[in-house]
Scaffold this motif. Sequence first.
Motif, PDB file in Angstrom:
ATOM      1  N   ARG A 196      39.323  39.332  37.745  1.00 15.67           N
ATOM      2  CA  ARG A 196      40.030  39.114  38.998  1.00 15.67           C
ATOM      3  C   ARG A 196      41.452  38.607  38.811  1.00 15.67           C
ATOM      4  NH1 ARG A 196      36.469  37.450  42.953  1.00 15.67           N
ATOM      5  NH2 ARG A 196      38.311  36.932  44.176  1.00 15.67           N
ATOM      6  N   LEU A 201      44.201  33.077  41.177  1.00 15.72           N
ATOM      7  CA  LEU A 201      43.134  32.807  42.127  1.00 15.72           C
ATOM      8  C   LEU A 201      43.430  31.545  42.928  1.00 15.72           C
ATOM      9  CD1 LEU A 201      40.015  33.638  39.923  1.00 15.72           C
ATOM     10  CD2 LEU A 201      41.010  35.030  41.721  1.00 15.72           C
ATOM     11  N   PHE A 236      37.638  36.011  35.251  1.00 13.48           N
ATOM     12  CA  PHE A 236      39.082  35.807  35.382  1.00 13.48           C
ATOM     13  C   PHE A 236      39.620  35.364  34.027  1.00 13.48           C
ATOM     14  CE2 PHE A 236      36.872  31.921  36.667  1.00 13.48           C
ATOM     15  CZ  PHE A 236      37.432  30.978  35.822  1.00 13.48           C
ATOM     16  N   ASP A 249      29.810  36.622  45.119  1.00 13.92           N
ATOM     17  CA  ASP A 249      31.116  36.462  44.481  1.00 13.92           C
ATOM     18  C   ASP A 249      31.209  35.043  43.928  1.00 13.92           C
ATOM     19  OD1 ASP A 249      33.728  36.381  43.673  1.00 13.92           O
ATOM     20  OD2 ASP A 249      34.599  36.877  45.622  1.00 13.92           O
ATOM     21  N   ARG A 260      34.506  43.347  36.785  1.00 13.76           N
ATOM     22  CA  ARG A 260      35.957  43.385  36.793  1.00 13.76           C
ATOM     23  C   ARG A 260      36.530  41.982  36.630  1.00 13.76           C
ATOM     24  NH1 ARG A 260      38.423  42.594  42.019  1.00 13.76           N
ATOM     25  NH2 ARG A 260      36.893  42.003  43.601  1.00 13.76           N
ATOM     26  N   THR A 287      34.933  33.469  43.287  1.00 16.38           N
ATOM     27  CA  THR A 287      35.576  32.859  44.452  1.00 16.38           C
ATOM     28  C   THR A 287      34.846  31.603  44.882  1.00 16.38           C
ATOM     29  OG1 THR A 287      36.429  34.989  45.221  1.00 16.38           O
ATOM     30  CG2 THR A 287      36.252  33.237  46.861  1.00 16.38           C
TER      31      THR A 287
END
Length: 394
Positions: free
Chosen positions: A181, A187, A35, A316, A179, A319
């Motif tokens: 995010r 987020l 991110f 993940d 990728r 997250t």
Amino acid sequence: MNEDQQSPSGPFEHPVVTMRNPGDMVDALPFLLGFFPSDSIVALGLQGPRRRQGGTVRIDIPDRSIWPEAAEEVARFLVALSEHRDRTPDAVILYLCRDPAPGQSGREVSEELRPLAALLAAAFREVGIPVHDSLCVSDGRWWSYSCENGTCCTEEGTPVERPGSTPAVAAAAAYAGIRVRGSLKELHRELEPVGTPTAEAQLRAFEEAIPVLVEELARRGGREAVRERTGELVDAAVARFRAGAQEVSPAEAARLVLGLQDRMARDRAAEWLDPPDVEHAQRLWLFLARRCAFPFDTQAAAPLSLLGWTAWVTGDQVTARVALGRALVADPDYTFAQLLYQAVNTGAEPQELCATLRDERRSRQRRGSSRGPGARGRTRRGRRGRCDGGVYRQ
């Protein structure tokens, strides 16, 4: 203060990207974290003579009054993290990322954060780690605090996205399926409590559910009955989400959130960890976490921890760190979130805990079958590594 760590990759997991200059280092940052960091201190450890990527620590930029303590904490944490996985870093790259305030320029941000960069450099020198480079990223531009005589950047800063070019790290990340995010702010926004009028209806549901739950707990065998009912409600909600549901009623959300404050009920809910149901459980935990608006915001620690747990199980880590970090903001003393956060940040793997939870689920199912249909109030005993706990306790 939250610390986020990105574990180093093995040499054959991703293409090798060479960072030849500060611009390459800035280009690589969001791909290292998953991110775009905002209002963040990031310390990237470097290993060996070829300066390969080691562990990475990220914390929010704290109030200026505690910058010295924060700088020392970042240095200590990166050393401890790196030694846990391998060895002390041979060098470090420092990033200070902050969006300008209204009416403020990126250059002004870089000057404002210059003393923090100096404190961080001093803290790493104190633990014997030289600073390879120290960078500020703000308003789409970067500045190097290590730059001498303007040899690598200008007073106006260098654009992060250089027109007409595709950074090598972006191409390599795309090839590897990595990728970004979005930004850290985005987020966090995804996990914020719902606003009115939903929050008002949910507040009324909490207020109505509490006296009913207290009455149930006061009955003989009430705690076990409440746990059992919470498990049944979780199972039913996951099944509905599997069938396409997007929400549960405010009354059911309140009952689920309150029931999950019990450690054993929460641990049973954590057993939803295998595909395809883990993704439906994850959507349920997110839904419940966002229903915990003030004054029930501290209750969000349980569903946020479950969200972080399912994210970790499914790989993940972005997250997982964000959700567990927010769980610890909701309740800094929430042990489940503390343990998971430490495990994720030290590069631990969830397989052993997953196996324990699967064994527990099978044992409970066997106990339920042996007692016949309609059995209620089962007490869970002999669980490895678990302690008893009541509703509203961690």
